[in-house]
Design a protein around this motif. Structure first.
Motif, PDB file in Angstrom:
ATOM      1  N   TYR A 254       0.827  -1.196   0.000  1.00 23.64           N
ATOM      2  CA  TYR A 254       0.000   0.000   0.000  1.00 23.64           C
ATOM      3  C   TYR A 254       0.865   1.252   0.000  1.00 23.64           C
ATOM      4  CZ  TYR A 254      -3.903  -2.843   1.814  1.00 23.64           C
ATOM      5  OH  TYR A 254      -4.892  -3.762   1.997  1.00 23.64           O
ATOM      6  N   ARG A 255       0.370   2.278  -0.665  1.00 25.40           N
ATOM      7  CA  ARG A 255       0.912   3.632  -0.518  1.00 25.40           C
ATOM      8  C   ARG A 255      -0.275   4.538  -0.270  1.00 25.40           C
ATOM      9  NH1 ARG A 255       5.607   5.431  -3.591  1.00 25.40           N
ATOM     10  NH2 ARG A 255       5.102   7.408  -2.620  1.00 25.40           N
ATOM     11  N   LEU A 256      -0.125   5.476   0.642  1.00 23.00           N
ATOM     12  CA  LEU A 256      -1.202   6.395   1.008  1.00 23.00           C
ATOM     13  C   LEU A 256      -1.041   7.716   0.276  1.00 23.00           C
ATOM     14  CD1 LEU A 256      -1.153   5.743   4.855  1.00 23.00           C
ATOM     15  CD2 LEU A 256      -2.606   4.674   3.121  1.00 23.00           C
ATOM     16  N   PHE A 257      -2.159   8.239  -0.197  1.00 18.17           N
ATOM     17  CA  PHE A 257      -2.155   9.487  -0.956  1.00 18.17           C
ATOM     18  C   PHE A 257      -3.315  10.368  -0.517  1.00 18.17           C
ATOM     19  CE2 PHE A 257      -0.160   6.299  -3.609  1.00 18.17           C
ATOM     20  CZ  PHE A 257       0.970   6.950  -4.084  1.00 18.17           C
ATOM     21  N   GLN A 258      -3.130  11.675  -0.671  1.00 11.59           N
ATOM     22  CA  GLN A 258      -4.210  12.632  -0.449  1.00 11.59           C
ATOM     23  C   GLN A 258      -4.755  13.115  -1.782  1.00 11.59           C
ATOM     24  OE1 GLN A 258      -4.561  14.898   2.745  1.00 11.59           O
ATOM     25  NE2 GLN A 258      -2.932  13.993   3.941  1.00 11.59           N
ATOM     26  N   ASP A 259      -4.001  12.893  -2.844  1.00 15.35           N
ATOM     27  CA  ASP A 259      -4.317  13.442  -4.151  1.00 15.35           C
ATOM     28  C   ASP A 259      -4.486  12.323  -5.177  1.00 15.35           C
ATOM     29  OD1 ASP A 259      -2.649  14.503  -6.833  1.00 15.35           O
ATOM     30  OD2 ASP A 259      -4.133  15.914  -6.044  1.00 15.35           O
ATOM     31  N   THR A 260      -5.570  12.379  -5.940  1.00 15.99           N
ATOM     32  CA  THR A 260      -5.872  11.342  -6.937  1.00 15.99           C
ATOM     33  C   THR A 260      -4.790  11.257  -8.003  1.00 15.99           C
ATOM     34  OG1 THR A 260      -8.230  11.709  -6.606  1.00 15.99           O
ATOM     35  CG2 THR A 260      -7.592  10.538  -8.595  1.00 15.99           C
ATOM     36  N   GLU A 261      -4.332  12.411  -8.494  1.00 15.82           N
ATOM     37  CA  GLU A 261      -3.338  12.408  -9.572  1.00 15.82           C
ATOM     38  C   GLU A 261      -2.033  11.745  -9.131  1.00 15.82           C
ATOM     39  OE1 GLU A 261      -5.189  15.212  -8.777  1.00 15.82           O
ATOM     40  OE2 GLU A 261      -6.529  14.894 -10.490  1.00 15.82           O
ATOM     41  N   GLU A 262      -1.606  11.998  -7.899  1.00 24.47           N
ATOM     42  CA  GLU A 262      -0.381  11.356  -7.395  1.00 24.47           C
ATOM     43  C   GLU A 262      -0.570   9.847  -7.270  1.00 24.47           C
ATOM     44  OE1 GLU A 262       0.886  13.123  -3.737  1.00 24.47           O
ATOM     45  OE2 GLU A 262       0.977  15.135  -4.602  1.00 24.47           O
ATOM     46  N   ALA A 263      -1.737   9.427  -6.799  1.00 25.72           N
ATOM     47  CA  ALA A 263      -2.026   7.995  -6.656  1.00 25.72           C
ATOM     48  C   ALA A 263      -2.010   7.309  -8.023  1.00 25.72           C
ATOM     49  CB  ALA A 263      -3.382   7.795  -5.973  1.00 25.72           C
ATOM     50  N   GLU A 264      -2.661   7.934  -9.003  1.00 25.78           N
ATOM     51  CA  GLU A 264      -2.688   7.353 -10.349  1.00 25.78           C
ATOM     52  C   GLU A 264      -1.292   7.322 -10.970  1.00 25.78           C
ATOM     53  OE1 GLU A 264      -5.690   9.875 -12.092  1.00 25.78           O
ATOM     54  OE2 GLU A 264      -7.239   8.360 -11.744  1.00 25.78           O
ATOM     55  N   ALA A 265      -0.498   8.351 -10.740  1.00 27.79           N
ATOM     56  CA  ALA A 265       0.868   8.380 -11.271  1.00 27.79           C
ATOM     57  C   ALA A 265       1.699   7.246 -10.665  1.00 27.79           C
ATOM     58  CB  ALA A 265       1.518   9.735 -10.986  1.00 27.79           C
ATOM     59  N   TRP A 266       1.527   6.985  -9.381  1.00 30.44           N
ATOM     60  CA  TRP A 266       2.266   5.889  -8.745  1.00 30.44           C
ATOM     61  C   TRP A 266       1.868   4.547  -9.349  1.00 30.44           C
ATOM     62  CZ3 TRP A 266       0.705   1.929  -5.156  1.00 30.44           C
ATOM     63  CH2 TRP A 266       1.778   1.219  -4.612  1.00 30.44           C
ATOM     64  N   LEU A 267       0.570   4.353  -9.576  1.00 35.17           N
ATOM     65  CA  LEU A 267       0.119   3.095 -10.171  1.00 35.17           C
ATOM     66  C   LEU A 267       0.668   2.941 -11.598  1.00 35.17           C
ATOM     67  CD1 LEU A 267      -3.588   2.989  -8.960  1.00 35.17           C
ATOM     68  CD2 LEU A 267      -1.725   1.483  -8.238  1.00 35.17           C
ATOM     69  N   ARG A 268       0.700   4.021 -12.378  1.00 35.08           N
ATOM     70  CA  ARG A 268       1.227   3.952 -13.757  1.00 35.08           C
ATOM     71  C   ARG A 268       2.711   3.569 -13.780  1.00 35.08           C
ATOM     72  NH1 ARG A 268      -2.056   8.413 -14.522  1.00 35.08           N
ATOM     73  NH2 ARG A 268      -0.327   9.835 -14.193  1.00 35.08           N
ATOM     74  N   GLN A 269       3.476   4.066 -12.835  1.00 34.76           N
ATOM     75  CA  GLN A 269       4.909   3.777 -12.853  1.00 34.76           C
ATOM     76  C   GLN A 269       5.228   2.339 -12.462  1.00 34.76           C
ATOM     77  OE1 GLN A 269       7.367   3.511 -10.079  1.00 34.76           O
ATOM     78  NE2 GLN A 269       5.703   3.313  -8.618  1.00 34.76           N
ATOM     79  N   LEU A 270       4.241   1.594 -11.998  1.00 39.40           N
ATOM     80  CA  LEU A 270       4.456   0.188 -11.630  1.00 39.40           C
ATOM     81  C   LEU A 270       4.488  -0.740 -12.844  1.00 39.40           C
ATOM     82  CD1 LEU A 270       2.132  -0.015  -8.507  1.00 39.40           C
ATOM     83  CD2 LEU A 270       4.634   0.034  -8.527  1.00 39.40           C
ATOM     84  N   ASP A 271       4.119  -0.251 -14.005  1.00 43.81           N
ATOM     85  CA  ASP A 271       4.105  -1.092 -15.225  1.00 43.81           C
ATOM     86  C   ASP A 271       5.496  -1.502 -15.633  1.00 43.81           C
ATOM     87  OD1 ASP A 271       1.365  -1.121 -15.435  1.00 43.81           O
ATOM     88  OD2 ASP A 271       1.324   0.731 -16.593  1.00 43.81           O
TER      89      ASP A 271
END
Length: 138
Positions: free
Chosen positions: A121-138
């Motif tokens: 898990y990673r915790l985020f307050q911002d949707t864009e940061e959360a989505e960017a983290w998920l994209r970089q996992l590819d």
């Protein structure tokens, strides 16, 4: 997050599970108290979507969520810990923190107890940061 590009997979009183076109599940919790059987169905469907699509990432939108009860927390830990034994690919979860302080504490407690689970898990307050983290996992 553009809701228009997301496809509804499942919905019940706990929340909605959506398919993101970038290859991950979006798990959106609704406000209010939950019944345990509704939460169990909700998270079971989230797991089914991940297996169905062969995905290993999810965005947990918990911003409106009420705190987990002790019974819910126990079941969540057992459910995700049990998943570790059945899955070879670890899961990654970007979690948007709840607005409610007690819900935040509840989520933090689960994450501390779930260190052995098959989910990072990673915790985020911002949707864009959360989505960017998920994209970089590819």
């Amino acid at each position: 997050m553009l809701t228009l590009s997301l496809r509804l997979y499942f919905e019940n009183p706990v929340g909605r599970i959506l398919e993101h076109p970038d290859g991950y599940a979006v798990v959106q919790y609704k406000a209010g108290l939950r019944q345990l059987d509704h939460l169990q169905a909700f998270l079971t469907h989230a797991g089914r979507l991940l297996r169905l699509r062969n995905w290993y990432k999810m965005l947990g939108d918990q911003r409106l969520m009420a705190p987990f009860s002790d019974e819910e927390r126990s079941w969540i830990l057992e459910y995700w810990l049990a998943r570790k034994e059945n899955e070879s690919q670890p899961l990654f979860g970007a979690v948007l923190l709840p607005h409610d302080v007690f819900a935040r504490l509840s989520v933090s407690q689960i994450m501390q107890e779930a260190k052995a689970a098959a989910m990072t898990y990673r915790l985020f307050q911002d949707t864009e940061e959360a989505e960017a983290w998920l994209r970089q996992l590819d």
